[in-house]
Motif scaffolding. Structure first.
Motif, PDB file in Angstrom:
ATOM      1  N   HIS A  12      -9.546 -69.625  -1.400  1.00 48.17           N
ATOM      2  CA  HIS A  12      -9.337 -71.026  -1.778  1.00 48.17           C
ATOM      3  C   HIS A  12      -7.918 -71.543  -1.530  1.00 48.17           C
ATOM      4  CE1 HIS A  12      -7.814 -70.767  -6.064  1.00 48.17           C
ATOM      5  NE2 HIS A  12      -7.353 -71.934  -5.736  1.00 48.17           N
ATOM      6  N   PHE A  13      -7.028 -70.665  -1.014  1.00 49.81           N
ATOM      7  CA  PHE A  13      -5.679 -71.142  -0.691  1.00 49.81           C
ATOM      8  C   PHE A  13      -5.612 -71.672   0.729  1.00 49.81           C
ATOM      9  CE2 PHE A  13      -4.957 -67.743  -3.866  1.00 49.81           C
ATOM     10  CZ  PHE A  13      -4.356 -68.508  -4.848  1.00 49.81           C
ATOM     11  N   VAL A  14      -4.775 -72.685   0.904  1.00 49.22           N
ATOM     12  CA  VAL A  14      -4.535 -73.237   2.242  1.00 49.22           C
ATOM     13  C   VAL A  14      -3.028 -73.461   2.357  1.00 49.22           C
ATOM     14  CG1 VAL A  14      -5.042 -75.103   3.853  1.00 49.22           C
ATOM     15  CG2 VAL A  14      -6.708 -74.527   2.098  1.00 49.22           C
ATOM     16  N   VAL A  15      -2.430 -73.028   3.467  1.00 46.98           N
ATOM     17  CA  VAL A  15      -0.976 -73.134   3.587  1.00 46.98           C
ATOM     18  C   VAL A  15      -0.518 -73.860   4.843  1.00 46.98           C
ATOM     19  CG1 VAL A  15      -0.397 -71.056   2.259  1.00 46.98           C
ATOM     20  CG2 VAL A  15      -0.903 -70.837   4.694  1.00 46.98           C
ATOM     21  N   THR A  16       0.702 -74.376   4.749  1.00 45.61           N
ATOM     22  CA  THR A  16       1.383 -74.913   5.930  1.00 45.61           C
ATOM     23  C   THR A  16       2.156 -73.750   6.570  1.00 45.61           C
ATOM     24  OG1 THR A  16       3.368 -75.370   4.645  1.00 45.61           O
ATOM     25  CG2 THR A  16       1.761 -77.153   4.800  1.00 45.61           C
ATOM     26  N   ALA A  17       2.684 -73.988   7.775  1.00 49.07           N
ATOM     27  CA  ALA A  17       3.470 -72.933   8.446  1.00 49.07           C
ATOM     28  C   ALA A  17       4.670 -72.562   7.571  1.00 49.07           C
ATOM     29  CB  ALA A  17       3.932 -73.433   9.809  1.00 49.07           C
ATOM     30  N   LYS A  18       5.302 -73.575   6.990  1.00 46.51           N
ATOM     31  CA  LYS A  18       6.500 -73.323   6.180  1.00 46.51           C
ATOM     32  C   LYS A  18       6.164 -72.481   4.944  1.00 46.51           C
ATOM     33  CE  LYS A  18      10.250 -76.126   4.570  1.00 46.51           C
ATOM     34  NZ  LYS A  18      10.474 -77.414   3.963  1.00 46.51           N
ATOM     35  N   GLN A  19       5.055 -72.811   4.314  1.00 54.69           N
ATOM     36  CA  GLN A  19       4.650 -72.035   3.121  1.00 54.69           C
ATOM     37  C   GLN A  19       4.307 -70.596   3.514  1.00 54.69           C
ATOM     38  OE1 GLN A  19       1.517 -74.701   1.910  1.00 54.69           O
ATOM     39  NE2 GLN A  19       2.787 -75.706   0.353  1.00 54.69           N
ATOM     40  N   MET A  20       3.642 -70.429   4.681  1.00 56.47           N
ATOM     41  CA  MET A  20       3.283 -69.069   5.124  1.00 56.47           C
ATOM     42  C   MET A  20       4.538 -68.260   5.388  1.00 56.47           C
ATOM     43  SD  MET A  20       0.553 -67.325   5.565  1.00 56.47           S
ATOM     44  CE  MET A  20       0.338 -65.615   5.994  1.00 56.47           C
ATOM     45  N   GLN A  21       5.511 -68.894   6.023  1.00 55.32           N
ATOM     46  CA  GLN A  21       6.765 -68.179   6.303  1.00 55.32           C
ATOM     47  C   GLN A  21       7.447 -67.772   4.997  1.00 55.32           C
ATOM     48  OE1 GLN A  21       8.230 -71.236   8.784  1.00 55.32           O
ATOM     49  NE2 GLN A  21       7.561 -70.241  10.667  1.00 55.32           N
ATOM     50  N   ALA A  22       7.410 -68.656   4.002  1.00 56.69           N
ATOM     51  CA  ALA A  22       8.063 -68.356   2.722  1.00 56.69           C
ATOM     52  C   ALA A  22       7.356 -67.192   2.006  1.00 56.69           C
ATOM     53  CB  ALA A  22       8.064 -69.604   1.842  1.00 56.69           C
TER      54      ALA A  22
END
Ligand SMILES: NC(=O)C1=CN([C@@H]2O[C@H](COP(=O)(O)OP(=O)(O)OC[C@H]3O[C@@H](n4cnc5c(N)ncnc54)[C@H](O)[C@@H]3O)[C@@H](O)[C@H]2O)[C@H](O)CC1
Ligand code: K
Length: 523
Positions: A12-22
């Motif tokens: 149920h999680f969805v991330v942006t590139a920035k969030q994935m990098q973090a």
């Protein structure tokens, strides 16, 4: 014997590139070596690839390798496939690579596998693995690289993309220059936003999440308790269904819904909304329609109270009958088939203090009434359910960015202080803190009338939660999911051409998914 943990919660999680990098940085800071993580991830990608290609006879696999860690993943996969006995052809049209990727190059070359610069080297391979760019893509693919990508697409081979089809922007889902047309895409770790954007749909192919055990604590540390984007899953959708019902319940405890719909011209819209509401299990259902179509509605929906209203010359509802009060209802669903002649009525409804769903002509009328101001001044919750055309009329200043469904839905919800349900292949639901996105649906629902059904279903569920004072946001995603699942099941049985709106309402009732709900029923 241990089996791998089934971590359904990460779906149920969805991330942006920035969030994935973090999130990734937290893992590395905690001590996980980058190379070890790449080895682990690539091992799981290899398993995924093998499961897809085992049924076809493959002798030669082409591997397209980029300069970053997406390319690194691809090289580890290539090495493992080589050890499994496949003939591997590697193409890397870049002269520089990141250090770890470079190191994998050195080793794979030592095994006697040559590296080609020219993309034509892949033309005789039966299957292509795309490890050119993942979430690090930062500018459009151009010139010779773009030509090479287009040639690969034209080859009509199976293409398996690692993390994202190269060329697709991780957040917006848009094509940067050109992009790989994948047959399968293995999304690594957490769903990236692009997988839920209509703009990327043609490029993703069949999609699969490859879990590599990212600790939930790291996800929550970056995304917070209320993530900005969330994917609707069977688990979170069903958790908010009003089931099981308390044993001692009665009809007045299960919601009292008023549907305001229909006109002399569009009678069917009112019937379909009524049938959608029927499927929701709502306790009491009233449907306000023009006087002239009252007998028809009574025949179709014998359980509902049909309220005949004075009508305009062209057969739209002019007003409610005298002494009629909106206060008695837990929620109102307004709009399907009203025509634009019902302006005074819609204005009256917008001013009332009951939770409201506005759809179809209700939205076209709202578009003439300074929508953002009107919606933000309402005293009760409002849910609007536009398709992209209606959305543009309501929020013209967001029209230019409409291809980014997730973003515009979020903005529209914030500006209007309403819940915004933007219809499309992946329905987006903008609420105050979160955008919910529905990943599974069917093109069978792209058909007149299916929206009317959703309005009724949503209305019925809304009326019940308002009465029980449970959060409204949650039930909207449940309604969207239920509606899509009914469509999917109907399409399976009758093909995508056989799902007319009336058939859809029958699948809301008969959908086999409902048998799963029984698990939540009384012992
Ligand atoms: N999800 C994880 O935690 C893990 C992900 N892995 C894989 O790593 C990539 C992301 O790697 P990164 O090196 O950051 O980015 P890319 O490989 O996507 O590419 C960046 C690379 O490419 C250059 N570049 C960007 N755009 C262009 C362009 N249009 N033309 C030419 N060159 C371009 C840029 O300058 C960089 O050098 C992720 O997707 C996963 O596949 C890990 O393996 C495991 C953990
Ligand atoms: K890729």
């Amino acid at each position: 014997m241990f089996t791998r943990q089934n971590r359904t919660e990460i779906q149920h999680f969805v991330v942006t590139a920035k969030q994935m990098q973090a999130i990734e940085s937290r893992i590395f800071d905690a001590g996980m070596p980058v190379a070890a993580l790449m080895e682990k991830v690539a091992g799981r990608i290899t398993e995924g690839i093998l499961s897809k290609i085992k049924s076809i006879s493959v002798t030669s696999i082409g591997v397209l390798v980029g300069p970053g860690h997406n390319g690194g993943d691809a090289l580890v996969v290539a090495r493992e496939l080589h050890f499994l006995g496949y003939s591997v052809v590697i193409c890397c049209p870049f002269s520089k690579q990141k250090e770890l990727t470079q190191s994998h190059f050195k080793y794979i070359t030592s095994l006697g596998i040559s590296i080609n610069k020219n993309m034509e080297s892949l033309q005789h391979c039966e299957v292509i693995i795309d490890g050119m760019f993942g979430f690090g893509l930062e500018r459009p693919i151009t010139d010779e690289l773009a030509e090479g990508v287009n040639q690969i697409n034209a080859g009509n081979k199976q293409i398996l993309s690692i993390d994202l089809p190269s060329g697709i922007h991780t957040d917006t889902g848009e094509v940067l220059g050109t992009a790989i047309h994948a047959t399968y895409t293995f999304c690594l770790g957490l769903w990236k936003l692009a997988f839920l954007q209509d703009s990327a749909l043609d490029y993703l192919g069949e999609v699969e999440l490859i879990d590599f055990d990212i600790p939930l604590a790291d996800i929550e540390a970056i995304l917070g308790q209320t993530p900005e984007f969330r994917r609707i899953t069977p688990e979170n959708a069903m958790a908010d269904l009003p089931l099981p019902r308390p044993l001692a319940t009665h009809k007045y405890k299960n919601g009292n819904l008023l549907i305001v719909a229909g006109s002399h011209r569009y009678t069917g819209a009112a019937i379909l909304a009524g049938l959608g509401a029927r499927a929701s299990g709502v306790g009491m259902l009233s449907i306000a329609v023009p006087n002239s179509i009252k007998p028809l509605l009574s025949t179709q929906l014998p359980e509902a109270l049909i309220i005949g209203c004075p009508e305009t010359e062209d057969g739209a509802i002019l007003d409610f009958p005298s002494n009629f009060s909106l206060d008695q209802f837990d929620a109102i669903a307004c709009g399907p088939g009203l025509t634009q002649s019902a302006t005074t009525l819609v204005q009256l409804i917008l001013e009332c203090n009951r939770p409201l769903i506005l759809d179809a002509d209700g939205l076209n009328i709202l578009a003439q009434l300074n929508p953002i101001l009107t919606l933000s001044q309402r005293q009760a919750a409002t849910i609007i359910t536009p398709h992209p055309g209606e959305f543009k009329r309501l929020f013209p200043e967001l029209a230019e960015e409409l291809s980014n469904h997730v973003f515009v839905t979020q903005k529209a919800a914030q500006q209007s202080q309403s819940i915004v349900v933007l219809k499309g292949a992946k329905v987006c639901i903008g609420t105050a803190n979160t955008v919910w996105i529905n990943p599974e649906s069917t093109p069978a629902l792209a058909r007149g009338g299916s929206g009317d059904v959703l309005t009724g279903l949503l209305g019925g569920l809304l009326a019940a939660v308002v009465l029980n004072q449970t959060p409204i946001d949650a039930i909207v995603k449940t309604a969207v999911w239920w509606h899509a699942q009914a469509g999917i099941q109907a399409a399976k049985d009758k093909t995508e051409l056989g799902v007319d709106a009336l058939t859809l309402t029958q699948y809301l009732n008969l959908n086999p998914i409902q048998s799963r709900f029984l698990n939540k029923s009384h012992p």
